[in-house]
Design a protein around this motif. Sequence first.
Motif, short mmCIF file in Angstrom:
data_model
loop_
_atom_site.label_atom_id
_atom_site.label_comp_id
_atom_site.label_asym_id
_atom_site.label_seq_id
_atom_site.Cartn_x
_atom_site.Cartn_y
_atom_site.Cartn_z
N TYR A 28 1.00 -1.09 0.05
CA TYR A 28 -0.05 0.03 -0.14
C TYR A 28 1.00 1.04 0.00
O TYR A 28 0.61 2.13 0.88
CB TYR A 28 -0.87 0.03 1.12
CG TYR A 28 -2.31 -0.54 0.77
CD1 TYR A 28 -3.37 0.19 0.11
CD2 TYR A 28 -2.32 -2.04 1.22
CE1 TYR A 28 -4.66 -0.61 -0.11
CE2 TYR A 28 -3.89 -2.59 0.77
CZ TYR A 28 -4.68 -1.83 0.18
OH TYR A 28 -5.83 -2.39 -0.06
N GLY A 29 1.92 1.31 -0.90
CA GLY A 29 2.74 2.51 -0.97
C GLY A 29 3.94 2.60 -1.39
O GLY A 29 4.63 3.38 -1.82
N CYS A 30 4.91 1.40 -0.73
CA CYS A 30 6.21 1.40 -0.78
C CYS A 30 6.61 0.63 -2.12
O CYS A 30 7.89 0.71 -2.37
CB CYS A 30 6.80 0.68 0.42
SG CYS A 30 6.68 1.64 1.84
N SER A 31 5.91 0.14 -2.77
CA SER A 31 6.40 -1.04 -3.81
C SER A 31 6.91 -0.27 -4.91
O SER A 31 8.12 -0.91 -5.28
CB SER A 31 5.20 -1.97 -4.14
OG SER A 31 4.89 -2.87 -3.33
N ALA A 32 6.51 0.75 -5.42
CA ALA A 32 7.19 1.47 -6.43
C ALA A 32 8.46 1.67 -6.10
O ALA A 32 9.44 1.69 -6.97
CB ALA A 32 6.43 2.66 -6.94
N ALA A 33 8.67 2.34 -4.84
CA ALA A 33 10.29 2.52 -4.44
C ALA A 33 11.16 1.51 -4.38
O ALA A 33 12.23 1.29 -4.71
CB ALA A 33 10.24 3.08 -2.94
N ILE A 34 10.59 0.22 -3.85
CA ILE A 34 11.38 -1.07 -3.67
C ILE A 34 11.47 -1.43 -5.12
O ILE A 34 12.86 -1.90 -5.46
CB ILE A 34 10.60 -1.88 -2.88
CG1 ILE A 34 10.52 -1.38 -1.46
CG2 ILE A 34 11.14 -3.36 -3.07
CD1 ILE A 34 9.82 -2.13 -0.69
N ALA A 35 10.73 -1.38 -6.06
CA ALA A 35 11.12 -1.57 -7.49
C ALA A 35 12.26 -0.97 -7.87
O ALA A 35 13.06 -1.62 -8.67
CB ALA A 35 9.73 -1.61 -8.39
N ALA A 36 12.13 0.33 -7.73
CA ALA A 36 13.30 1.18 -8.39
C ALA A 36 14.52 0.78 -7.75
O ALA A 36 15.54 0.93 -8.29
CB ALA A 36 12.97 2.70 -8.06
N TRP A 37 14.65 0.48 -6.51
CA TRP A 37 15.73 0.05 -5.66
C TRP A 37 16.58 -1.15 -5.95
O TRP A 37 17.69 -1.45 -6.53
CB TRP A 37 15.56 0.04 -4.21
CG TRP A 37 15.58 1.45 -3.65
CD1 TRP A 37 15.68 2.64 -4.06
CD2 TRP A 37 14.65 1.58 -2.52
NE1 TRP A 37 15.53 3.68 -3.07
CE2 TRP A 37 14.57 2.99 -2.23
CE3 TRP A 37 13.96 0.97 -1.37
CZ2 TRP A 37 13.98 3.80 -1.29
CZ3 TRP A 37 13.37 1.69 -0.43
CH2 TRP A 37 13.29 2.88 -0.34
N THR A 38 15.50 -2.20 -6.31
CA THR A 38 16.02 -3.64 -6.73
C THR A 38 16.59 -3.39 -8.20
O THR A 38 17.46 -3.94 -8.64
CB THR A 38 15.06 -4.79 -6.80
OG1 THR A 38 13.81 -4.27 -7.51
CG2 THR A 38 14.67 -4.85 -5.26
#
Length: 244
Positions: A28-38
């Motif tokens: 609910y909000g973090c996944s876009a950042a995590i995808a960018a980091w990976t």
Amino acid sequence: MTTTQLQPMPSDWRRALAVVAHPDDLEYGCSAAIAAWTDEGREVAYVLATRGEAGIDTLAPEECGPLREREQRASAAVVGVSEVEFLDHRDGVVEYGTALRRDIAAAIRRHRPELVITLNHRDTWGGVAWNTPDHVAVGRATLDAAGDAGNRWIFRELVEQGLEPWDGVRWVAVAGSSTPTHAVDATAGMERAVRSLLEHRTYIEVLTDEDPETYVRGFLTQHAENTGKRFGGRPAVAFELFGR
């Protein structure tokens, strides 16, 4: 009144550990950042305090827990996360205290992150939207455990278990805060964020009568665009960043 602009998140790190209470908390909000980091080759692991077994009224916990665990693992894989651990605290009655701090400190020692991510630890989401006890307990314990992990004289039994102190946590980033300070561009990761949250289909179908994809895309896009107003007009994921 001038709107305070959000600063870019630090980029000089290699490993992150996300610690939250339930399956779907990160989506609910973090996944876009995590995808960018990976995408950038960074390592991100997830630790969940519970399996979310009390989250669906029509499913008994014994059936719900394994189902939500499967959904969480599939959800993490969409954004490039393969390590997902569950601490097996009971959903809905997670207690802030030394047992929870110890479990999270142990996870930090295992994964040795520079960045720790958690969810809003305050009583409300801002205003009068009340937070849940599990979020408050896990968020607060994560902030404390970031320090506990580096002190060999707190939880001495962890050293006996082979978990040496890790004092390398440099920041704790709190998602869902009403007072964010930093942000990550969500543009490249948004489609995977949508797919990641959609993996929690059983939960979402109980939550809303709306078409799941319409609901998920609308929710994530609106939040990212609202955050982007304070981040140069780019859709973004916001965090309140605590340095250590």
